[in-house]
Motif scaffolding. Structure first.
Motif, mmCIF file in Angstrom:
data_model
loop_
_atom_site.group_PDB
_atom_site.id
_atom_site.type_symbol
_atom_site.label_atom_id
_atom_site.label_comp_id
_atom_site.label_asym_id
_atom_site.label_seq_id
_atom_site.Cartn_x
_atom_site.Cartn_y
_atom_site.Cartn_z
ATOM 1 N N UNK A 44 0.837 -1.212 0.000
ATOM 2 C CA UNK A 44 0.000 0.000 0.000
ATOM 3 C C UNK A 44 0.867 1.256 0.000
ATOM 4 N N UNK A 45 1.974 1.222 0.747
ATOM 5 C CA UNK A 45 2.854 2.400 0.802
ATOM 6 C C UNK A 45 3.480 2.688 -0.559
ATOM 7 N N UNK A 46 3.885 1.638 -1.263
ATOM 8 C CA UNK A 46 4.426 1.829 -2.621
ATOM 9 C C UNK A 46 3.361 2.432 -3.542
ATOM 10 N N UNK A 57 8.979 3.922 -6.081
ATOM 11 C CA UNK A 57 10.118 3.649 -5.212
ATOM 12 C C UNK A 57 10.633 2.227 -5.390
ATOM 13 N N UNK A 58 11.931 2.079 -5.276
ATOM 14 C CA UNK A 58 12.530 0.739 -5.262
ATOM 15 C C UNK A 58 12.586 0.196 -3.836
ATOM 16 N N UNK A 59 12.736 1.097 -2.883
ATOM 17 C CA UNK A 59 12.779 0.704 -1.477
ATOM 18 C C UNK A 59 12.140 1.802 -0.639
ATOM 19 N N UNK A 161 12.149 10.285 -5.752
ATOM 20 C CA UNK A 161 12.317 9.274 -4.722
ATOM 21 C C UNK A 161 13.364 9.645 -3.696
ATOM 22 N N UNK A 162 13.681 10.935 -3.609
ATOM 23 C CA UNK A 162 14.740 11.381 -2.699
ATOM 24 C C UNK A 162 14.159 12.124 -1.506
ATOM 25 N N UNK A 180 12.083 6.267 6.729
ATOM 26 C CA UNK A 180 11.135 5.689 5.770
ATOM 27 C C UNK A 180 10.660 6.748 4.797
ATOM 28 N N UNK A 181 10.640 6.383 3.524
ATOM 29 C CA UNK A 181 10.148 7.289 2.483
ATOM 30 C C UNK A 181 8.634 7.152 2.380
#
Length: 430
Positions: A44-46, A57-59, A161-162, A180-181
């Motif tokens: 869900x966060x992705x 995002x990759x991570x 993504x930064x 956490x992003x």
């Protein structure tokens, strides 16, 4: 800013109303976000990062390489400033620690109270129109001083993504490892329920927009505590003829530039002073990069002329500002009359922005009138108090009859018996 001349108390609620939260509409958006994060975790966060932050995002977790790159990309001048602020904030918050309390209240009855760290805390750091790396200091430092076992920081990424390098540098400086992003209500949901990447926490700290605020309040229904209900930033300046209009204007604008839903209030003794300040506001506003944001905030704002100081103080305490700046001749008398404010700034040379960054006090403060019943964040916010008692045989003989009488009169026989059975045992001892 609209000027009000000696407004009657019956008009204060309407005239000083903060910008309205559209609570029902916000909750309709936030509730499904919490539900989806609870059900689907990282997935869900992705998805929300793609939807709201426009990034795939990759991570979710910031890597050691990203933290190192952040340290290399900010200026030495900023690093020195952050170090100075860190030192002041640490000194003031460390001084708030209180020793364990031990008191023998009567012979043989010893009571204790000890501060114990909340084990798992989550810090929310806004990163939208203004990346608030200063909030990392304000929340991370007391969390570490308190001895919280696990500290997780959530902050939204940009479209690449930064995370803003100053946020990463500051987080690393104060010893926060898990970054956490994730932003918005979804970040609050992640810390409330836990996901594969984000640990569940016991208490959530940090400011945010209306969606973050709503999510934090919902989190309390799932057993997670929050620092306070916190909405848009606000300041009230109380000024008389000894105040310097340019200084007052700069303080009003420093809060107005936070966001279009911020509110600033000037309370002053004469209309002449109010007009001088507003003239300065107009002049300084034109030079601000965030001019359009500040302009919108000023539409929600008021200049109040209160010729009677007693009535002015009643209005200030009624409003209960997040930040209160006092620039009047009899400042000591006025300060002693304030009982509703998040943080107070005294004198012409104490700008509110000093507290926002580096004086040492905490800038995470109650807004929206919650200064009537909430304190700002402090070392105590990251601690809980546990009480202990130890009673000796002689102590129970001294105290027991009091407990028996009280329990019997509340018709709680088992409570009484817990004492009586022990006293009977002691009476048989030689």
């Amino acid at each position: 800013m609209k000027i009000l001349i000696n407004p009657g108390k019956e008009t204060w609620k309407k005239e000083l109303a903060r910008p309205v939260f559209k609570t029902k509409q916000i909750n309709k958006i936030v509730k499904p976000i919490l539900r989806k994060v609870k059900r689907n975790g990282d997935k869900a966060l992705f998805k929300f990062a793609h939807e709201y932050d426009h990034v795939d995002l990759e991570s979710l977790l910031v890597s050691a390489e990203e933290i190192k790159a952040a340290a290399d990309s900010i200026s030495n001048e900023l690093k020195v400033a952050i170090f100075q602020a860190k030192e002041n904030i640490e000194l003031f918050h460390a001084a708030q620690a209180s020793p364990e309390l031990i008191e023998e209240v009567m012979p043989g009855v010893v009571c204790r109270r000890k501060s114990v760290a909340i084990q798992r805390v989550g810090l929310y750091i806004p990163g939208g129109t203004a990346p608030l790396f200063s909030t990392v200091l304000m929340l991370g430092i007391p969390a570490k001083l308190a001895g919280c076992n696990e500290v997780v920081l959530c902050t939204p990424p940009n479209s690449k993504g930064e995370i803003h390098p100053a946020i990463l540098f500051t987080a690393n400086l104060v010893g926060i490892q898990k970054i956490v992003k994730a932003g918005g209500a979804q970040a609050i949901a992640a810390m409330t329920f836990g996901t594969e990447s984000v640990p569940q926490v016991d208490k959530i700290f940090g400011p945010g927009n209306q969606y973050v605020t709503a999510a934090k309040q919902m989190a309390t229904k799932f057993g997670v505590a929050i620092d306070m209900p916190a909405g848009p930033s606000e300041v009230l300046v109380y000024a008389d003829e000894t105040a310097i209009p340019a200084f007052v204007a700069s303080d009003l604008l420093s809060q107005a530039e936070h966001g279009i839903d911020s509110q600033v209030v000037l309370v002053t003794s004469t209309e002449k002073i109010a007009k001088k300040v507003l003239k300065e506001v107009e002049a300084q506003l034109e030079k601000l990069p965030r001019k359009e944001i500040a302009k919108k905030a000023l539409e929600n704002s008021r200049a109040v002329v209160m010729e009677d100081q007693t009535k002015a103080l009643k209005l200030i305490n009624y409003y209960a500002p997040e930040h209160l700046i006092i620039s009047v001749e009899n400042e000591d008398e006025v300060v002693d009359s304030i009982y509703n404010a998040g943080s107070v700034f005294i004198g012409n040379f104490t700008p509110e922005s000093a507290g926002d960054y580096a004086s040492g006090t905490n800038h995470t403060l109650p807004t929206y009138g919650y200064a009537r019943n909430y304190s700002g964040v402090s070392l105590d916010s990251f601690l809980k108090k546990i009480t202990y008692q130890k009673i000796s045989k002689e102590g129970l003989k001294n105290l027991g009859p009091t407990v028996e009488i009280m329990a019997a009169n509340e018709l709680l026989e088992a409570h009484k018996n817990a004492v009586s059975i022990r006293l009977a045992y002691l009476s048989k001892e030689k």
